[in-house]
Motif scaffolding. Structure first.
Motif, mmCIF file in Angstrom:
data_model
loop_
_atom_site.group_PDB
_atom_site.id
_atom_site.type_symbol
_atom_site.label_atom_id
_atom_site.label_comp_id
_atom_site.label_asym_id
_atom_site.label_seq_id
_atom_site.Cartn_x
_atom_site.Cartn_y
_atom_site.Cartn_z
ATOM 1 N N GLY A 293 0.772 -1.234 0.000
ATOM 2 C CA GLY A 293 0.000 0.000 0.000
ATOM 3 C C GLY A 293 0.799 1.277 0.000
ATOM 4 O O GLY A 293 0.235 2.351 0.248
ATOM 5 N N MET A 294 2.106 1.200 -0.302
ATOM 6 C CA MET A 294 2.941 2.396 -0.274
ATOM 7 C C MET A 294 3.527 2.671 -1.659
ATOM 8 O O MET A 294 3.823 1.749 -2.414
ATOM 9 C CB MET A 294 4.063 2.253 0.747
ATOM 10 N N SER A 295 3.676 3.962 -1.947
ATOM 11 C CA SER A 295 4.178 4.379 -3.252
ATOM 12 C C SER A 295 5.225 5.485 -3.078
ATOM 13 O O SER A 295 5.359 6.062 -1.999
ATOM 14 C CB SER A 295 3.028 4.910 -4.115
ATOM 15 N N MET A 296 5.957 5.755 -4.154
ATOM 16 C CA MET A 296 6.954 6.831 -4.141
ATOM 17 C C MET A 296 6.608 7.876 -5.189
ATOM 18 O O MET A 296 6.103 7.550 -6.265
ATOM 19 C CB MET A 296 8.358 6.277 -4.425
ATOM 20 N N PHE A 297 6.901 9.128 -4.829
ATOM 21 C CA PHE A 297 6.642 10.245 -5.728
ATOM 22 C C PHE A 297 7.888 11.106 -5.869
ATOM 23 O O PHE A 297 8.647 11.291 -4.911
ATOM 24 C CB PHE A 297 5.489 11.108 -5.196
ATOM 25 N N LEU A 298 8.080 11.644 -7.065
ATOM 26 C CA LEU A 298 9.126 12.619 -7.334
ATOM 27 C C LEU A 298 8.515 14.010 -7.162
ATOM 28 O O LEU A 298 7.600 14.388 -7.904
ATOM 29 C CB LEU A 298 9.665 12.442 -8.751
ATOM 30 N N VAL A 299 9.013 14.750 -6.170
ATOM 31 C CA VAL A 299 8.411 16.029 -5.809
ATOM 32 C C VAL A 299 9.469 17.132 -5.849
ATOM 33 O O VAL A 299 10.410 17.113 -5.040
ATOM 34 C CB VAL A 299 7.786 15.966 -4.401
ATOM 35 N N PRO A 300 9.358 18.096 -6.762
ATOM 36 C CA PRO A 300 10.280 19.235 -6.735
ATOM 37 C C PRO A 300 10.177 19.966 -5.401
ATOM 38 O O PRO A 300 9.083 20.125 -4.850
ATOM 39 C CB PRO A 300 9.791 20.118 -7.895
ATOM 40 N N THR A 301 11.299 20.418 -4.866
ATOM 41 C CA THR A 301 11.290 21.034 -3.538
ATOM 42 C C THR A 301 10.574 22.378 -3.521
ATOM 43 O O THR A 301 10.188 22.859 -2.452
ATOM 44 C CB THR A 301 12.725 21.215 -3.012
ATOM 45 N N ASP A 302 10.386 23.006 -4.678
ATOM 46 C CA ASP A 302 9.668 24.280 -4.703
ATOM 47 C C ASP A 302 8.170 24.110 -4.910
ATOM 48 O O ASP A 302 7.450 25.091 -5.128
ATOM 49 C CB ASP A 302 10.256 25.207 -5.768
ATOM 50 N N THR A 303 7.669 22.878 -4.819
ATOM 51 C CA THR A 303 6.231 22.642 -4.935
ATOM 52 C C THR A 303 5.503 23.274 -3.756
ATOM 53 O O THR A 303 5.932 23.096 -2.609
ATOM 54 C CB THR A 303 5.931 21.131 -4.974
ATOM 55 N N PRO A 304 4.433 24.032 -3.990
ATOM 56 C CA PRO A 304 3.686 24.628 -2.878
ATOM 57 C C PRO A 304 3.258 23.584 -1.849
ATOM 58 O O PRO A 304 2.790 22.501 -2.209
ATOM 59 C CB PRO A 304 2.467 25.250 -3.572
ATOM 60 N N GLY A 305 3.471 23.899 -0.578
ATOM 61 C CA GLY A 305 3.093 22.991 0.499
ATOM 62 C C GLY A 305 4.247 22.187 1.055
ATOM 63 O O GLY A 305 4.110 21.556 2.103
ATOM 64 N N VAL A 306 5.402 22.184 0.369
ATOM 65 C CA VAL A 306 6.591 21.531 0.912
ATOM 66 C C VAL A 306 7.255 22.507 1.877
ATOM 67 O O VAL A 306 7.861 23.499 1.457
ATOM 68 C CB VAL A 306 7.584 21.118 -0.200
ATOM 69 N N LYS A 307 7.123 22.244 3.158
ATOM 70 C CA LYS A 307 7.597 23.180 4.174
ATOM 71 C C LYS A 307 8.677 22.533 5.038
ATOM 72 O O LYS A 307 8.413 21.591 5.779
ATOM 73 C CB LYS A 307 6.424 23.617 5.063
ATOM 74 N N ILE A 308 9.892 23.030 4.923
ATOM 75 C CA ILE A 308 10.976 22.568 5.796
ATOM 76 C C ILE A 308 10.854 23.333 7.111
ATOM 77 O O ILE A 308 11.136 24.535 7.181
ATOM 78 C CB ILE A 308 12.351 22.789 5.155
ATOM 79 N N GLU A 309 10.393 22.635 8.143
ATOM 80 C CA GLU A 309 10.168 23.276 9.436
ATOM 81 C C GLU A 309 11.492 23.626 10.113
ATOM 82 O O GLU A 309 11.622 24.677 10.735
ATOM 83 C CB GLU A 309 9.332 22.364 10.340
ATOM 84 N N ARG A 310 12.463 22.739 9.997
ATOM 85 C CA ARG A 310 13.797 23.045 10.508
ATOM 86 C C ARG A 310 14.784 22.027 9.948
ATOM 87 O O ARG A 310 14.396 20.925 9.543
ATOM 88 C CB ARG A 310 13.836 23.021 12.041
ATOM 89 N N ASN A 311 16.046 22.433 9.918
ATOM 90 C CA ASN A 311 17.126 21.546 9.488
ATOM 91 C C ASN A 311 17.924 21.138 10.717
ATOM 92 O O ASN A 311 18.565 21.973 11.358
ATOM 93 C CB ASN A 311 18.020 22.245 8.468
#
Length: 432
Positions: free
Chosen positions: A192-210
């Motif tokens: 039931g799991m899949s993988m997606f290629l997601v550009p990092t500038d896609t809206p909603g991709v939020k890096i909360e902290r490094n």
């Protein structure tokens, strides 16, 4: 026939790489520290592009992939011998186009990506013009995919991703992420799991902290906590088929684990080299450190530990080349992964001790190696999980006994031996 010699022509290649890394690449670790995953620009590009071009000219670029996938087709054994050299330097894998996590990410895109995905992501990745991130681990679940909750839901021609991922290395400087998510919660995680290629500038991709490793400054962190907040991607962002994430992950992680081990040989050897140099250079209480039995014990234990580990890694690399199937080599890859952090930790720790107070400072690399050993014990799956994998694989070759006594129970074996050689035994007794 057994042969432990490297092909003379390839040895010349390795000799060149060793000198090149020591003279041209290792200085980059000090000139541009912690910047190896920052996209090149300005003076850094002027300094580094010529080094990459020289590697390409020598035919040593992207050796982790087969020729059919855009690499050099050297195979894992030759790659192991090269990676031993590259492991000395943080910048070396970048200069040779075979850095983690991009090696594994390139491999799965090459195997499972569409032509459009290969053109958009794989080609620039192989050219060294961008970086990628493998976004799998979750804050509450660690590396256990059966507990993942990050979801992707189909909405018309799009998928919408929601959830949290942790320790997504290099996300801050990556151009795209490979995200492992639940697409069908009604079946087991293995289907039931899949993988997606997601550009990092896609809206909603939020890096909360490094998040950084211990000892790094707050602004040096490179392991992201990411919130995927209604991230919308088109259907063609799916990597491989829906529900294929586990099959894809095994392709990626098998190669990644053995490549980590290859580079760890080089880093461990660097610690051993430094230990031996120090032992010959320093005196205390009337003699050199190298004359002290305790230090001799450190050197002997480190040499033996490294030699065993190196042979183990080379054998496993040879197996991968032979079978061309990571599943068939799963047991030995897991065993290498188990041994790796201990080897690096032990040798670095002994070298640190031989250097005395200097050994614990930031003027030598030993505590960084010790921290790295801890990371290696967790990256691509924790050591404890791999131990259970090894045990289960080993036990497949054994069967339980039929009775209550072990098969090597001496009374029963003695009785069988006496029955087998009864005529001879009686003859011997008769001649006494």
């Amino acid at each position: 026939m057994w042969d432990f010699e490297t092909d003379p022509e390839y040895q010349k290649v390795l000799d060149w790489a060793d000198e090149f890394v020591r003279e041209e690449v290792e200085p980059l670790d000090l000139a541009f520290p912690h910047q190896q995953f920052v996209p090149l620009e300005g003076k850094r590009r002027e300094a580094i592009d010529p080094l990459k071009e020289e590697v390409r000219r020598r035919g040593l670029w992207a050796t982790h992939l087969g020729a059919d996938l855009g690499g050099q087709g050297y195979g894992q054994l030759k790659l192991a011998l090269l990676n031993e050299i590259l492991g000395r330097s943080q910048w070396a894998p970048i200069i040779f186009g075979c850095q983690a996590p991009d090696t594994g990410n390139a491999e799965i895109i090459a195997h499972y990506g569409t032509e459009e995905q290969k053109q958009r992501y794989l080609r620039p990745l192989l050219d060294g013009e961008l970086f990628s991130c493998y976004s799998m681990t979750e804050p509450h679940a660690g590396a256990d995919p059966t507990m993942f909750t990050t979801r992707a839901v189909r909405d018309g021609d799009d998928w919408v991703i929601n959830g949290w991922k942790f320790f997504s290395s290099n996300a801050a400087t990556a151009s795209f992420l490979i995200v492992m998510v639940v697409t069908n919660p009604d079946v087991s995680a293995y289907q039931g799991m899949s993988m997606f290629l997601v550009p990092t500038d896609t809206p909603g991709v939020k890096i909360e902290r490094n998040v950084g490793l211990y000892g790094e400054r707050a602004d040096q962190g490179s392991h992201a906590l990411i919130h995927y907040d209604n991230v919308r991607v088109p259907a063609e962002a799916l990597l491989g088929g829906e529900g294929q994430a586990f099959a894809i992950a095994q392709t990626r992680l098998g190669g990644g684990r053995i490549h980590h081990a290859m580079r760890t040989i080089g880093l461990s050897r660097k610690a051993l080299d430094m230990m031996c140099e120090r032992a010959l250079s320093r005196q205390t209480q009337g003699s050199r450190l190298s004359d002290k039995q305790f230090v001799q014990g450190y050197i002997a234990d480190s040499y033996a530990q490294l030699l065993q580990f190196r042979l183990m890694v080379l054998y496993t690399a040879w197996e991968i080349d032979k079978y061309n199937d990571y599943k068939k080599v799963r047991k030995d890859i897991a065993a290498v992964k188990v041994v790796m952090p201990t080897v690096l930790h032990d040798i670095a720790w002994r070298a640190m001790q031989v250097h005395g107070a200097l050994g614990v400072t930031n003027e030598v690399p030993f505590l960084g190696m010790v921290t790295g050993a801890a990371v290696m014990g967790l990256a691509d799956g924790p050591t404890e999980v791999h131990k259970t994998t090894v045990a289960k694989q080993v036990l497949r070759d054994y069967r339980p006994t039929d009775g209550i006594w072990p098969s090597e129970w001496i009374p029963a074996k003695r009785e069988a031996a006496q029955a087998k050689y009864a005529d001879f035994i009686e003859h011997e007794v008769g001649n006494l």
